[in-house]
Structures are given as C-alpha cells and as structure tokens.
Design an enzyme around this catalytic site. Structure first.
Site, PDB file in Angstrom:
ATOM      1  N   HIS A  21       0.850  -1.212   0.166  1.00  0.00           N
ATOM      2  CA  HIS A  21       0.065   0.144   0.146  1.00  0.00           C
ATOM      3  C   HIS A  21       0.758   1.391   0.113  1.00  0.00           C
ATOM      4  CE1 HIS A  21       0.763   1.039   4.293  1.00  0.00           C
ATOM      5  NE2 HIS A  21       0.859  -0.345   4.471  1.00  0.00           N
TER       6      HIS A  21
ATOM      7  N   CYS B 193       3.301  -4.937   6.656  1.00  0.00           N
ATOM      8  CA  CYS B 193       2.834  -4.764   5.077  1.00  0.00           C
ATOM      9  C   CYS B 193       4.144  -4.114   4.488  1.00  0.00           C
ATOM     10  CB  CYS B 193       1.608  -3.758   5.078  1.00  0.00           C
ATOM     11  SG  CYS B 193       0.104  -4.261   5.671  1.00  0.00           S
TER      12      CYS B 193
END
Length: 195
Positions: free
Chosen positions: A146, A162
């Site tokens: 992301h 992440c």
C-alpha cells in the site's frame, strides 16, 4: 529442508540479494528513489511481484529479465511475514481498520479505530492505493502492499507487516499489477533498519 530454508535458498538462486544497485544518499535524506526498470541477474516469470526486504525493494517483473524496481518499507521485527501470495483485491483510497494484533500491541494508537476504522483519504495508513494479499486456503491475510504519505519510513522496517511505497509510487504499481498476480515476500536474512 524446511520452508524457510527453501525460500531463502530460492532468494539466493534468483539473485535477489545481488540485484539491487548501489544507491548513494545523504544520511538525513529518506531512501526514496524514483521507480526504474532494472535488469535482473536471473530472469523471473513476467507479471509477478517480488519483495526483497533486506534491500527495501519491490520488483514488478517484465519480459526478458527486466523489472520495475520500487523503494519500499517493510514490516518491523517479527511482523514481517515471508511467503507466496496472490493479489486478491485492489482498492483506491481504501478504508482501514486495525487488526486485533495491532490494537493489542499499541492500544493507545489504534483502539479508537477498532469499531469504525478510518475512511480512505490522504491521512489513512493505507494511502492512495492498496493491493490485498491472499493465500489459497487462508483467504485474506491482512497483509497489504500500500501507499504512505510518510516518505521518511521508506527504506526502514517500521510497519505492522505490510510493504509500503510512497503514494505516488503505489499509484503506478496499482496500474501495473492485476488481480490474481503472484506475490513473493522473501524472508529477511539480515537485521533491517527500524524505528
């Protein structure tokens, strides 16, 4: 041979530990570089995402042994999860809700978002775009590739697991990577910068 040894061996045989070119930077500058096309030492199948956490690089593979190379941040400590995934969903300006693990680790920071989460937008932790990582038999892993508006975190191991790119870079990667694309997150082999 266990799974970790197998993946670590694959990293060496694919040349991921050696393909990151030298990158000169001032100590006070973030480790952000523009995305660029590089030649891989060993060709990989086109149309895949490969994350080399020790080098804070993500590669979107192209035909003829080439790849787009992006500077990234990765998960801190043991929150980084190596493995093979696929892109199960893609979202523009995604909403975000912290996982139970995030709330347990840092309630003062995340508990206020436990019920309703946060709408998508520039201040959202998932940034401008997100690729949702899934595994067969497990479904959504809650791992994401992301964006972030905090460019000072690029080149560091600071996230809750992440891989993060700048918002401008994730917009480009988002256009390149289709749903269903294979994603390989290689294991960490060295202590990575955090904090």
């Amino acid at each position: 041979m266990n799974r970790r040894e197998l993946i670590t061996g694959a990293v060496g045989s694919l040349g991921l530990g050696l393909m990151t070119p030298a990158f000169a930077q001032e100590a006070s500058e973030p480790a952000v570089m523009p995305p660029r096309i590089v030649t891989l030492r060993d060709a990989l199948p086109a149309g895949e995402v490969h994350v080399a956490p020790d080098h804070f690089r993500l590669y979107w593979t192209l035909p003829e042994g080439k790849a787009w190379e992006y500077a990234i941040r990765v998960g801190r400590d043991d929150l980084y999860e190596a493995g093979e995934f696929y892109v199960g969903a893609k979202k523009k300006w995604p909403s975000w809700t912290p996982t139970p693990g995030m709330i347990e680790r840092e309630p003062e920071k995340y508990e206020k978002y436990a019920e309703d989460g946060m709408e998508g937008g520039p201040d959202n932790p998932l940034g401008a775009r997100a690729l949702y990582l899934f595994q067969d038999g497990r479904g959504d892993t809650f791992l994401r590739i992301h964006g972030t508006n905090d460019v000072n975190t690029i080149g560091r191991a600071v996230s809750n697991g992440c891989a993060g790119l700048t918002n401008e870079h994730i917009k480009l990667l988002y256009k390149q990577v289709p749903e269903g694309a294979r994603v390989v997150l290689y294991p960490k082999r060295a202590t990575t910068r955090s904090g």
